[in-house]
Design a protein around this motif. Structure first.
Motif, mmCIF file in Angstrom:
data_model
loop_
_atom_site.group_PDB
_atom_site.id
_atom_site.type_symbol
_atom_site.label_atom_id
_atom_site.label_comp_id
_atom_site.label_asym_id
_atom_site.label_seq_id
_atom_site.Cartn_x
_atom_site.Cartn_y
_atom_site.Cartn_z
ATOM 1 N N LEU A 68 28.510 29.830 45.526
ATOM 2 C CA LEU A 68 27.514 29.374 46.552
ATOM 3 C C LEU A 68 26.760 28.153 46.206
ATOM 4 N N ALA A 69 26.118 28.442 45.132
ATOM 5 C CA ALA A 69 25.012 27.325 44.612
ATOM 6 C C ALA A 69 25.885 26.015 44.673
ATOM 7 N N VAL A 70 27.029 25.874 44.381
ATOM 8 C CA VAL A 70 27.797 24.867 44.299
ATOM 9 C C VAL A 70 28.132 24.128 45.685
ATOM 10 N N ALA A 71 28.410 25.145 46.587
ATOM 11 C CA ALA A 71 28.613 24.866 47.692
ATOM 12 C C ALA A 71 27.334 24.499 48.560
ATOM 13 N N GLU A 72 26.154 25.223 48.371
ATOM 14 C CA GLU A 72 24.962 24.679 48.910
ATOM 15 C C GLU A 72 24.517 23.179 48.350
ATOM 16 N N HIS A 73 24.779 23.051 47.154
ATOM 17 C CA HIS A 73 24.644 21.621 46.630
ATOM 18 C C HIS A 73 25.403 20.535 47.445
ATOM 19 N N LYS A 74 26.772 20.799 47.769
ATOM 20 C CA LYS A 74 27.482 19.608 48.482
ATOM 21 C C LYS A 74 26.912 19.636 49.856
ATOM 22 N N ILE A 75 26.346 20.972 50.598
ATOM 23 C CA ILE A 75 26.001 20.848 51.812
ATOM 24 C C ILE A 75 24.602 19.949 51.957
ATOM 25 N N GLN A 76 23.713 20.198 51.090
ATOM 26 C CA GLN A 76 22.718 19.243 50.822
ATOM 27 C C GLN A 76 23.308 17.820 50.755
ATOM 28 N N LEU A 80 24.593 18.308 55.826
ATOM 29 C CA LEU A 80 25.391 19.052 56.720
ATOM 30 C C LEU A 80 24.107 20.095 57.419
ATOM 31 N N THR A 81 24.099 19.986 58.600
ATOM 32 C CA THR A 81 22.853 20.654 59.406
ATOM 33 C C THR A 81 23.436 22.012 59.955
ATOM 34 N N ASN A 82 24.959 21.833 60.176
ATOM 35 C CA ASN A 82 25.561 22.989 60.929
ATOM 36 C C ASN A 82 26.424 24.153 59.713
ATOM 37 N N ALA A 83 25.835 23.803 58.475
ATOM 38 C CA ALA A 83 26.707 24.686 57.451
ATOM 39 C C ALA A 83 25.596 25.361 56.792
ATOM 40 N N ARG A 84 25.917 26.716 56.296
ATOM 41 C CA ARG A 84 25.121 27.453 55.585
ATOM 42 C C ARG A 84 25.687 28.325 54.696
ATOM 43 N N VAL A 85 25.090 28.880 53.641
ATOM 44 C CA VAL A 85 26.066 29.791 52.905
ATOM 45 C C VAL A 85 25.336 31.106 52.935
ATOM 46 N N LEU A 86 26.099 32.317 52.647
ATOM 47 C CA LEU A 86 25.602 33.830 52.598
ATOM 48 C C LEU A 86 26.384 34.459 51.483
#
Length: 194
Positions: A68-76, A80-86
């Motif tokens: 999820l840390a890798v995914a969060e980095h990609k989102i940033q 992307l304002t409509n994506a988040r990790v959980l």
């Protein structure tokens, strides 16, 4: 594979081979990708993040925090304002999330109790909601103590209907060499309606 294995491989998970397979899967699920979507077992977001622009909201859920840390980095990076990790492990109970569609790509094969997880996901969906499962067809060449050897469409359909899904459509869409435990395999998409 255990959660710990995925934690350790997170930084090097996005290999050329995985990216290539993810693009094939992304193309296949794209028509179904709209509304509020949960990517269960999202990993680094290889499959769902390229489609984030099609979603009202995209929630990437995984038990491995490093993925999820890798995914969060990609989102940033992609702003992307409509994506988040959980971070969530559904074996301990599902968090309350409101979504229209749940997708899981190459995840079910890693979960020992398929009925339990599919039931949990069914309960999260509203009436009319949809579960998308991408995984491997049953493959007698694959044998591993921690991974299912793929799924038989008739058996999976029966299980999904027993759980309560009213309509299940399964079709194969890709054959690849060395894509499943270094064996040739076929991928399927199951579209399941509550």
């Amino acid at each position: 594979m255990t959660k710990n294995v995925f934690e350790k491989m997170a930084e090097r998970y996005d290999t050329a081979e995985r990216k290539s397979l993810a693009q094939i899967i992304t193309k296949e699920i794209e028509p179904e990708f709209h509304g509020k979507i949960m990517d269960y077992g999202s990993g680094t977001g290889l499959v769902s993040l390229p489609l984030a622009h099609r979603a009202e909201e995209l929630i990437l859920v995984d038990a491995a925090e490093n993925m999820l840390a890798v995914a969060e980095h990609k989102i940033q990076q992609q702003r992307l304002t409509n994506a988040r990790v959980l971070h969530a492990d559904f074996t301990d109970g599902a968090p309350k999330i409101s979504v229209d569609t749940i997708m899981m790509s190459l995840v079910l094969l890693h979960i020992p109790d398929t009925k339990k997880i599919l039931t949990e996901l069914f309960e999260l969906l509203p009436n009319g909601g949809k579960l998308l499962i991408v995984d491997f067809m049953k493959n007698s060449s694959v044998s591993h103590p921690k991974v299912h050897s793929g799924f038989d469409p008739a058996e999976l359909t029966s299980l999904l209907k027993t759980i309560g899904f009213s309509k299940v459509n399964i079709h194969d869409f890709y054959h690849g060499e060395k894509i499943f435990m270094n064996q040739a395999a076929d991928l399927f998409l199951a579209t399941c309606y509550k």
